[in-house]
Write a protein that holds these residues in place. Structure first.
Motif, short mmCIF file in Angstrom:
data_model
loop_
_atom_site.label_atom_id
_atom_site.label_comp_id
_atom_site.label_asym_id
_atom_site.label_seq_id
_atom_site.Cartn_x
_atom_site.Cartn_y
_atom_site.Cartn_z
N PHE A 1 0.93 -1.34 -0.14
CA PHE A 1 0.14 -0.16 -0.18
C PHE A 1 0.96 1.12 0.11
O PHE A 1 0.71 2.18 -0.85
CB PHE A 1 -0.93 0.19 0.89
CG PHE A 1 -1.77 1.07 0.71
CD1 PHE A 1 -2.31 1.41 -0.02
CD2 PHE A 1 -2.50 1.97 2.29
CE1 PHE A 1 -3.99 1.97 -0.15
CE2 PHE A 1 -3.06 2.89 2.25
CZ PHE A 1 -3.85 3.14 1.06
N TYR B 1 2.64 1.91 -3.04
CA TYR B 1 1.01 2.35 -3.86
C TYR B 1 0.40 3.80 -3.92
O TYR B 1 1.13 4.38 -4.78
CB TYR B 1 -0.09 1.91 -3.35
CG TYR B 1 -1.15 2.68 -4.52
CD1 TYR B 1 -1.52 1.90 -5.93
CD2 TYR B 1 -2.49 2.39 -4.41
CE1 TYR B 1 -2.81 2.86 -6.96
CE2 TYR B 1 -3.52 3.50 -4.60
CZ TYR B 1 -3.92 3.05 -5.93
OH TYR B 1 -5.11 3.67 -6.48
N GLN C 1 4.17 5.94 -5.45
CA GLN C 1 4.04 5.68 -6.76
C GLN C 1 3.69 7.18 -7.57
O GLN C 1 2.07 7.55 -7.12
CB GLN C 1 3.58 5.04 -7.99
CG GLN C 1 4.91 3.74 -7.28
CD GLN C 1 4.51 2.13 -7.94
OE1 GLN C 1 3.05 2.44 -9.06
NE2 GLN C 1 5.15 1.93 -8.42
#
Length: 131
Positions: free
Chosen positions: A125, A128, A131
């Motif tokens: 997570f 994620y 990014q």
């Protein structure tokens, strides 16, 4: 003043990972012999039994490097919003968790492997969000 610079989830997850990996690394450094003894016994019936000191040192290096990069990354996120360094730290911590998962599976410690899944989900997570 907003200390999270509009990225509270990223910073809080990174702090969680820093605490996890830095504490683990410090424990390995301060109680090397105890960790070697415990892990040697843990892996006594696995193909890794003769490589414990090398593998533990490898995990230690990954934990410390990941922690340092994530600490720098939190500073970067809080000051200018950049996530590059934090992302690399989170990637290294994910690799470290995969190393540990492989070890737990080879040692047939399925409960320990399952515990790592929780950390891995949090880590992914973080990747994620960064990014």
């Amino acid at each position: 003043m907003n200390i999270f610079n509009n990225q509270p989830a990223e910073i809080l997850i990174l702090v969680f990972l820093i605490v996890t990996f830095l504490q683990s690394g410090i424990d390995k450094i301060t109680d090397w012999k105890g960790n070697i003894a415990f892990i040697t016994d843990h892996f006594k019936n696995s193909p890794l039994r003769n490589m414990v000191p090398f593998l533990l040192a490898t995990v230690l290096v990954f934990e410390v490097v990941a922690s340092i990069l994530m600490i720098i990354g939190v500073g970067q996120l809080a000051t200018n919003g950049g996530a590059e360094i934090a992302l690399v730290g989170a990637e290294i911590s994910a690799i470290c968790l995969i190393f540990m998962l492989i070890g737990q599976r080879l040692a047939k410690d399925y409960a320990g492997a399952m515990t790592l899944a929780v950390y891995f989900i949090i880590n992914v997570f973080a990747l994620y969000l960064l990014q």
